[in-house]
Scaffold this motif. Sequence first.
Motif, PDB file in Angstrom:
ATOM      1  N   THR A  96       0.817  -1.210   0.000  1.00 32.29           N
ATOM      2  CA  THR A  96       0.000   0.000   0.000  1.00 32.29           C
ATOM      3  C   THR A  96       0.854   1.265   0.000  1.00 32.29           C
ATOM      4  O   THR A  96       0.569   2.207  -0.760  1.00 32.29           O
ATOM      5  N   ILE A  97       1.879   1.306   0.835  1.00 33.44           N
ATOM      6  CA  ILE A  97       2.684   2.526   0.953  1.00 33.44           C
ATOM      7  C   ILE A  97       3.412   2.859  -0.359  1.00 33.44           C
ATOM      8  O   ILE A  97       3.307   3.999  -0.842  1.00 33.44           O
ATOM      9  N   PRO A  98       4.129   1.920  -0.990  1.00 37.54           N
ATOM     10  CA  PRO A  98       4.768   2.265  -2.274  1.00 37.54           C
ATOM     11  C   PRO A  98       3.764   2.639  -3.353  1.00 37.54           C
ATOM     12  O   PRO A  98       4.026   3.543  -4.162  1.00 37.54           O
ATOM     13  N   CYS A  99       2.616   1.953  -3.380  1.00 34.94           N
ATOM     14  CA  CYS A  99       1.605   2.261  -4.392  1.00 34.94           C
ATOM     15  C   CYS A  99       1.042   3.664  -4.182  1.00 34.94           C
ATOM     16  O   CYS A  99       0.876   4.426  -5.140  1.00 34.94           O
ATOM     17  N   GLY A 100       0.746   4.013  -2.916  1.00 37.17           N
ATOM     18  CA  GLY A 100       0.247   5.353  -2.635  1.00 37.17           C
ATOM     19  C   GLY A 100       1.270   6.424  -2.983  1.00 37.17           C
ATOM     20  O   GLY A 100       0.919   7.488  -3.505  1.00 37.17           O
ATOM     21  N   TYR A 101       2.544   6.126  -2.719  1.00 36.30           N
ATOM     22  CA  TYR A 101       3.601   7.083  -3.061  1.00 36.30           C
ATOM     23  C   TYR A 101       3.706   7.257  -4.575  1.00 36.30           C
ATOM     24  O   TYR A 101       3.828   8.386  -5.068  1.00 36.30           O
ATOM     25  N   ALA A 102       3.658   6.160  -5.312  1.00 30.05           N
ATOM     26  CA  ALA A 102       3.761   6.251  -6.773  1.00 30.05           C
ATOM     27  C   ALA A 102       2.603   7.066  -7.354  1.00 30.05           C
ATOM     28  O   ALA A 102       2.798   7.890  -8.258  1.00 30.05           O
ATOM     29  N   LEU A 103       1.390   6.863  -6.835  1.00 29.75           N
ATOM     30  CA  LEU A 103       0.238   7.595  -7.354  1.00 29.75           C
ATOM     31  C   LEU A 103       0.265   9.067  -6.958  1.00 29.75           C
ATOM     32  O   LEU A 103      -0.471   9.874  -7.548  1.00 29.75           O
ATOM     33  N   SER A 104       1.079   9.433  -5.980  1.00 29.21           N
ATOM     34  CA  SER A 104       1.164  10.838  -5.577  1.00 29.21           C
ATOM     35  C   SER A 104       2.191  11.613  -6.399  1.00 29.21           C
ATOM     36  O   SER A 104       2.213  12.848  -6.338  1.00 29.21           O
ATOM     37  N   ARG A 105       3.023  10.900  -7.136  1.00 28.57           N
ATOM     38  CA  ARG A 105       4.071  11.566  -7.918  1.00 28.57           C
ATOM     39  C   ARG A 105       3.480  12.279  -9.125  1.00 28.57           C
ATOM     40  O   ARG A 105       2.708  11.702  -9.892  1.00 28.57           O
ATOM     41  N   ARG A 106       3.868  13.537  -9.304  1.00 30.94           N
ATOM     42  CA  ARG A 106       3.359  14.313 -10.430  1.00 30.94           C
ATOM     43  C   ARG A 106       3.836  13.768 -11.772  1.00 30.94           C
ATOM     44  O   ARG A 106       3.164  13.938 -12.796  1.00 30.94           O
ATOM     45  N   ASP A 107       5.014  13.144 -11.765  1.00 31.01           N
ATOM     46  CA  ASP A 107       5.603  12.703 -13.022  1.00 31.01           C
ATOM     47  C   ASP A 107       5.230  11.266 -13.374  1.00 31.01           C
ATOM     48  O   ASP A 107       5.811  10.698 -14.308  1.00 31.01           O
ATOM     49  N   MET A 115      -5.875   5.629 -10.771  1.00 34.32           N
ATOM     50  CA  MET A 115      -6.643   5.912  -9.566  1.00 34.32           C
ATOM     51  C   MET A 115      -8.120   5.637  -9.793  1.00 34.32           C
ATOM     52  O   MET A 115      -8.804   5.101  -8.912  1.00 34.32           O
ATOM     53  N   VAL A 116      -8.624   5.976 -10.962  1.00 35.54           N
ATOM     54  CA  VAL A 116     -10.023   5.665 -11.288  1.00 35.54           C
ATOM     55  C   VAL A 116     -10.246   4.160 -11.314  1.00 35.54           C
ATOM     56  O   VAL A 116     -11.256   3.642 -10.815  1.00 35.54           O
ATOM     57  N   TYR A 117      -9.284   3.436 -11.877  1.00 33.85           N
ATOM     58  CA  TYR A 117      -9.380   1.970 -11.922  1.00 33.85           C
ATOM     59  C   TYR A 117      -9.456   1.387 -10.516  1.00 33.85           C
ATOM     60  O   TYR A 117     -10.259   0.497 -10.236  1.00 33.85           O
ATOM     61  N   PHE A 118      -8.621   1.909  -9.620  1.00 32.85           N
ATOM     62  CA  PHE A 118      -8.660   1.430  -8.235  1.00 32.85           C
ATOM     63  C   PHE A 118      -9.989   1.765  -7.570  1.00 32.85           C
ATOM     64  O   PHE A 118     -10.569   0.954  -6.844  1.00 32.85           O
ATOM     65  N   MET A 119     -10.482   2.969  -7.812  1.00 32.35           N
ATOM     66  CA  MET A 119     -11.700   3.405  -7.134  1.00 32.35           C
ATOM     67  C   MET A 119     -12.926   2.625  -7.590  1.00 32.35           C
ATOM     68  O   MET A 119     -13.881   2.468  -6.825  1.00 32.35           O
ATOM     69  N   ILE A 120     -12.909   2.143  -8.824  1.00 31.81           N
ATOM     70  CA  ILE A 120     -14.041   1.339  -9.305  1.00 31.81           C
ATOM     71  C   ILE A 120     -14.240   0.115  -8.425  1.00 31.81           C
ATOM     72  O   ILE A 120     -15.373  -0.304  -8.143  1.00 31.81           O
ATOM     73  N   THR A 121     -13.126  -0.454  -7.946  1.00 33.03           N
ATOM     74  CA  THR A 121     -13.229  -1.655  -7.118  1.00 33.03           C
ATOM     75  C   THR A 121     -13.842  -1.381  -5.754  1.00 33.03           C
ATOM     76  O   THR A 121     -14.220  -2.317  -5.042  1.00 33.03           O
ATOM     77  N   MET A 122     -13.930  -0.113  -5.362  1.00 35.31           N
ATOM     78  CA  MET A 122     -14.582   0.216  -4.093  1.00 35.31           C
ATOM     79  C   MET A 122     -16.087   0.060  -4.180  1.00 35.31           C
ATOM     80  O   MET A 122     -16.762  -0.152  -3.157  1.00 35.31           O
ATOM     81  N   TYR A 123     -16.634   0.166  -5.374  1.00 32.30           N
ATOM     82  CA  TYR A 123     -18.085   0.159  -5.545  1.00 32.30           C
ATOM     83  C   TYR A 123     -18.602  -1.088  -6.251  1.00 32.30           C
ATOM     84  O   TYR A 123     -19.790  -1.415  -6.137  1.00 32.30           O
ATOM     85  N   VAL A 155      -8.416   0.173  -0.982  1.00 31.77           N
ATOM     86  CA  VAL A 155      -8.391   1.401  -1.787  1.00 31.77           C
ATOM     87  C   VAL A 155      -8.528   2.631  -0.888  1.00 31.77           C
ATOM     88  O   VAL A 155      -7.917   3.673  -1.151  1.00 31.77           O
ATOM     89  N   TYR A 156      -9.297   2.502   0.177  1.00 38.23           N
ATOM     90  CA  TYR A 156      -9.427   3.631   1.107  1.00 38.23           C
ATOM     91  C   TYR A 156      -8.065   3.989   1.700  1.00 38.23           C
ATOM     92  O   TYR A 156      -7.675   5.165   1.727  1.00 38.23           O
ATOM     93  N   ASN A 157      -7.331   2.982   2.171  1.00 36.11           N
ATOM     94  CA  ASN A 157      -5.995   3.238   2.717  1.00 36.11           C
ATOM     95  C   ASN A 157      -5.069   3.798   1.649  1.00 36.11           C
ATOM     96  O   ASN A 157      -4.204   4.639   1.924  1.00 36.11           O
ATOM     97  N   LEU A 158      -5.240   3.325   0.414  1.00 37.98           N
ATOM     98  CA  LEU A 158      -4.421   3.803  -0.691  1.00 37.98           C
ATOM     99  C   LEU A 158      -4.664   5.290  -0.946  1.00 37.98           C
ATOM    100  O   LEU A 158      -3.720   6.060  -1.175  1.00 37.98           O
ATOM    101  N   CYS A 161      -3.000   7.313   1.804  1.00 36.91           N
ATOM    102  CA  CYS A 161      -1.554   7.388   1.566  1.00 36.91           C
ATOM    103  C   CYS A 161      -1.220   8.378   0.458  1.00 36.91           C
ATOM    104  O   CYS A 161      -0.304   9.197   0.598  1.00 36.91           O
ATOM    105  N   ARG A 162      -1.947   8.307  -0.629  1.00 40.21           N
ATOM    106  CA  ARG A 162      -1.675   9.213  -1.746  1.00 40.21           C
ATOM    107  C   ARG A 162      -1.860  10.664  -1.322  1.00 40.21           C
ATOM    108  O   ARG A 162      -1.052  11.541  -1.675  1.00 40.21           O
ATOM    109  N   SER A 163      -2.914  10.946  -0.564  1.00 41.16           N
ATOM    110  CA  SER A 163      -3.153  12.312  -0.098  1.00 41.16           C
ATOM    111  C   SER A 163      -2.031  12.786   0.817  1.00 41.16           C
ATOM    112  O   SER A 163      -1.589  13.939   0.735  1.00 41.16           O
ATOM    113  N   PHE A 164      -1.567  11.897   1.690  1.00 41.24           N
ATOM    114  CA  PHE A 164      -0.482  12.271   2.601  1.00 41.24           C
ATOM    115  C   PHE A 164       0.787  12.599   1.832  1.00 41.24           C
ATOM    116  O   PHE A 164       1.402  13.655   2.043  1.00 41.24           O
TER     117      PHE A 164
END
Length: 304
Positions: A96-107, A115-123, A155-158, A161-164
């Motif tokens: 979770t931590i590396p994935c959240g960090y990768a999704l927070s990178r601007r580049d 992120m949309v793909y991950f969020m679909i699995t929440m619903y 996905v919630y934890n992800l 992490c991304r927001s942090f």
Amino acid sequence: MTGIKVRASREDRIFEVVNGILLAMAFVVIVYPLVFVLSASFSSPKAVASGEMLLLPKGVTLQGYRQIFQYQEIWTGYANTLFYTVLGTMINLFVTIPCGYALSRRDMPLRGALMVYFMITMYFNSGIIPHYLNVRSMGLLNTRTILLVGGAVSVYNLIVCRSFFGTSIPWALHEAARIDGASDARTFVDIVLPLSKPILVVIALYCAVAHWNSYFTAMVYIQDRKLFPLQLFLREILLKSQAATAMLSNTADAEAAMELYAQQEAANQIKYGVIVVSTLPMMMVYPWLQRFFAKGVMIGSVKG
């Protein structure tokens, strides 16, 4: 220089009184069940069943805890739950931590689409039966692996992490590390992780509590009692108590009724004790992590 006293207005005093009453009510609602369960674990089952015990223990006895210590499967479940919680939490953090960090990178390319793909699995999910067939086809039925990796990523934890990482780690640090020749991996390990203790504690606590309280996954995919977590044995105790109560009310045979009554009393005797034993580790760990927990939740949820 004398201090200036500011008199509270009538509205402020009313607000303080109402706020105090609401907080006191919330305190009672939260604390009473905890005190009741703790007192019931030391009380006579007859006093608890008859309603004589409302808050403080009645007919103090340690018989329930003696039966728990003699119940070998309780310790099997305890050991399994500790194993699932410790190793499962480590796996959760590792992915979770590396994935959240990768999704927070601007580049990072396509991070929005991912992120949309991950969020679909929440619903939306496949459902229990397709998931069961999928687990069976991979040979994970009745194994510890399904309890450890079945829900490795939340996905919630992800998102937390991304927001942090996106709001609390300045982008200038990444640029400075790149100028100094550090790779992305080294930047993450040597710079980002040391600055991320609050979010590490938050995610670890979320995952540990989820693993500790989990029973449904084991109930569906595990048949070997040697692999059962503690919560499944606790569930069995509760079901035995309810079954004995139902059968006791429907039987006319005096001898059978006495046997069912003894079973019901034994189940009630250890029910509250098991609840105390099963929740005590989490209650002991939380005060040590509260400072990081509160900070991490606020940073990860308010910003971003």
